[in-house]
Design an enzyme around this catalytic site. Structure first.
Site, PDB file in Angstrom:
ATOM      1  N   LYS A   8      51.552  93.036  49.161  1.00 19.48           N
ATOM      2  CA  LYS A   8      51.956  92.780  50.554  1.00 19.48           C
ATOM      3  C   LYS A   8      50.820  93.043  51.536  1.00 19.48           C
ATOM      4  O   LYS A   8      50.531  92.223  52.386  1.00 19.48           O
ATOM      5  CB  LYS A   8      53.133  93.683  50.975  1.00 19.48           C
ATOM      6  CG  LYS A   8      54.448  93.378  50.317  1.00 19.48           C
ATOM      7  CD  LYS A   8      55.576  94.182  50.973  1.00 19.48           C
ATOM      8  CE  LYS A   8      55.431  95.687  50.855  1.00 19.48           C
ATOM      9  NZ  LYS A   8      55.504  96.226  49.494  1.00 19.48           N
ATOM     10  N   ARG A  83      62.781  97.937  55.935  1.00 21.54           N
ATOM     11  CA  ARG A  83      62.984  98.272  54.526  1.00 21.54           C
ATOM     12  C   ARG A  83      64.389  98.797  54.248  1.00 21.54           C
ATOM     13  O   ARG A  83      64.700  99.073  53.089  1.00 21.54           O
ATOM     14  CB  ARG A  83      61.999  99.380  54.130  1.00 21.54           C
ATOM     15  CG  ARG A  83      60.677  98.878  53.555  1.00 21.54           C
ATOM     16  CD  ARG A  83      59.749 100.073  53.441  1.00 21.54           C
ATOM     17  NE  ARG A  83      58.861 100.007  52.327  1.00 21.54           N
ATOM     18  CZ  ARG A  83      57.532  99.993  52.437  1.00 21.54           C
ATOM     19  NH1 ARG A  83      56.958  99.996  53.604  1.00 21.54           N
ATOM     20  NH2 ARG A  83      56.789  99.993  51.359  1.00 21.54           N
ATOM     21  N   ARG A 122      45.152 101.062  41.622  1.00 24.64           N
ATOM     22  CA  ARG A 122      44.897 101.397  43.033  1.00 24.64           C
ATOM     23  C   ARG A 122      44.739 102.907  43.214  1.00 24.64           C
ATOM     24  O   ARG A 122      43.910 103.361  43.992  1.00 24.64           O
ATOM     25  CB  ARG A 122      46.036 100.869  43.907  1.00 24.64           C
ATOM     26  CG  ARG A 122      45.789 101.107  45.382  1.00 24.64           C
ATOM     27  CD  ARG A 122      46.754 100.331  46.244  1.00 24.64           C
ATOM     28  NE  ARG A 122      48.075 100.921  46.257  1.00 24.64           N
ATOM     29  CZ  ARG A 122      49.145 100.353  46.829  1.00 24.64           C
ATOM     30  NH1 ARG A 122      49.032  99.169  47.396  1.00 24.64           N
ATOM     31  NH2 ARG A 122      50.310 100.946  46.821  1.00 24.64           N
ATOM     32  N   ARG A 128      45.170 107.217  46.595  1.00 22.86           N
ATOM     33  CA  ARG A 128      46.364 107.411  47.420  1.00 22.86           C
ATOM     34  C   ARG A 128      47.264 108.440  46.766  1.00 22.86           C
ATOM     35  O   ARG A 128      47.576 108.342  45.589  1.00 22.86           O
ATOM     36  CB  ARG A 128      47.118 106.080  47.569  1.00 22.86           C
ATOM     37  CG  ARG A 128      46.762 105.335  48.824  1.00 22.86           C
ATOM     38  CD  ARG A 128      47.465 104.011  48.911  1.00 22.86           C
ATOM     39  NE  ARG A 128      48.920 104.125  48.995  1.00 22.86           N
ATOM     40  CZ  ARG A 128      49.696 103.180  49.495  1.00 22.86           C
ATOM     41  NH1 ARG A 128      49.155 102.076  49.977  1.00 22.86           N
ATOM     42  NH2 ARG A 128      50.997 103.318  49.518  1.00 22.86           N
TER      43      ARG A 128
END
Ligand code: AMP
Length: 182
Positions: A8, A83, A122, A128
């Site tokens: 996204k 969401r 990622r 993250r």
């Protein structure tokens, strides 16, 4: 819309550029507050690190402020919002006050094994803190429970288009570019 890891964020930036509209990512706004150690950031971090959604009241308030900025006047692309059912309702209120409406909701479809692979990668590249395997699993569950049901609501409104998020970034970008040009 789409599960975590569907691409996204990457695709939303390109699409907003292509359309010349503002890109508004609630995840990015939360992350910048976390790194600036603001009150909002301190609150949001607890939820983000656990793979949970930040409470609707907090998120809605933040989006309301963001959509009051002048750069949204020529249109905007919301990335990661709404969401939840309550966020859909709030967005409807905000948009009606702005005299605007949702033109298009794009669902990026992906297979779940691919998503987990992307997220693990990622986490290695970006570090993250919400990309550990356990948190990834929880984020996917939360998406299925709270966000996937919104697709039916937007489908019923006739604004939902689904696009495959599988394949190379460039291929997905091309599919999206064609979708918005049609
Ligand atoms: P994202 O970068 O869009 O995957 O968002 C990262 C995290 O920020 C999510 O897992 C949530 O904890 C929080 N977040 C982002 N957008 C929302 C939203 N619309 N509602 C609640 N929490 C959100």
């Amino acid at each position: 819309m789409g599960p975590p890891g569907a691409g996204k964020g990457t695709q939303a930036v390109s699409l907003a550029n292509q359309l010349g509209i503002a890109h508004i990512s609630t995840g990015d706004i939360f992350r910048s507050n976390v790194s600036d150690k603001t009150e909002l950031g301190l609150l949001a971090k607890k939820y983000m690190d656990a793979g949970e959604y930040v409470p609707d009241s907090v998120t809605n308030e933040m989006v309301k402020h963001r959509l009051a900025e002048p750069d949204v006047q020529h249109g905007f692309l919301l990335d990661g919002y709404p969401r939840t059912v309550a966020q859909v309702a709030e967005l409807d209120v905000i948009l009606s006050k702005l005299g605007a409406q949702v033109d298009l909701v794009i669902e990026l479809t992906v297979d779940i094994d691919e998503v987990v692979k992307r997220l693990v990668q990622r986490s290695l590249q970006q570090g993250r803190s919400d990309d550990s395997e356990e948190v990834i699993r929880r984020r996917l569950e939360v998406y299925q429970e709270q966000t996937a049901p919104l697709l039916a609501a937007y489908r019923a409104r006739g604004v939902l288009k689904s696009v495959s998020g599988m394949g190379e970034i460039e291929q997905v970008r091309e599919r999206l570019a064609q979708l918005v040009a049609s």
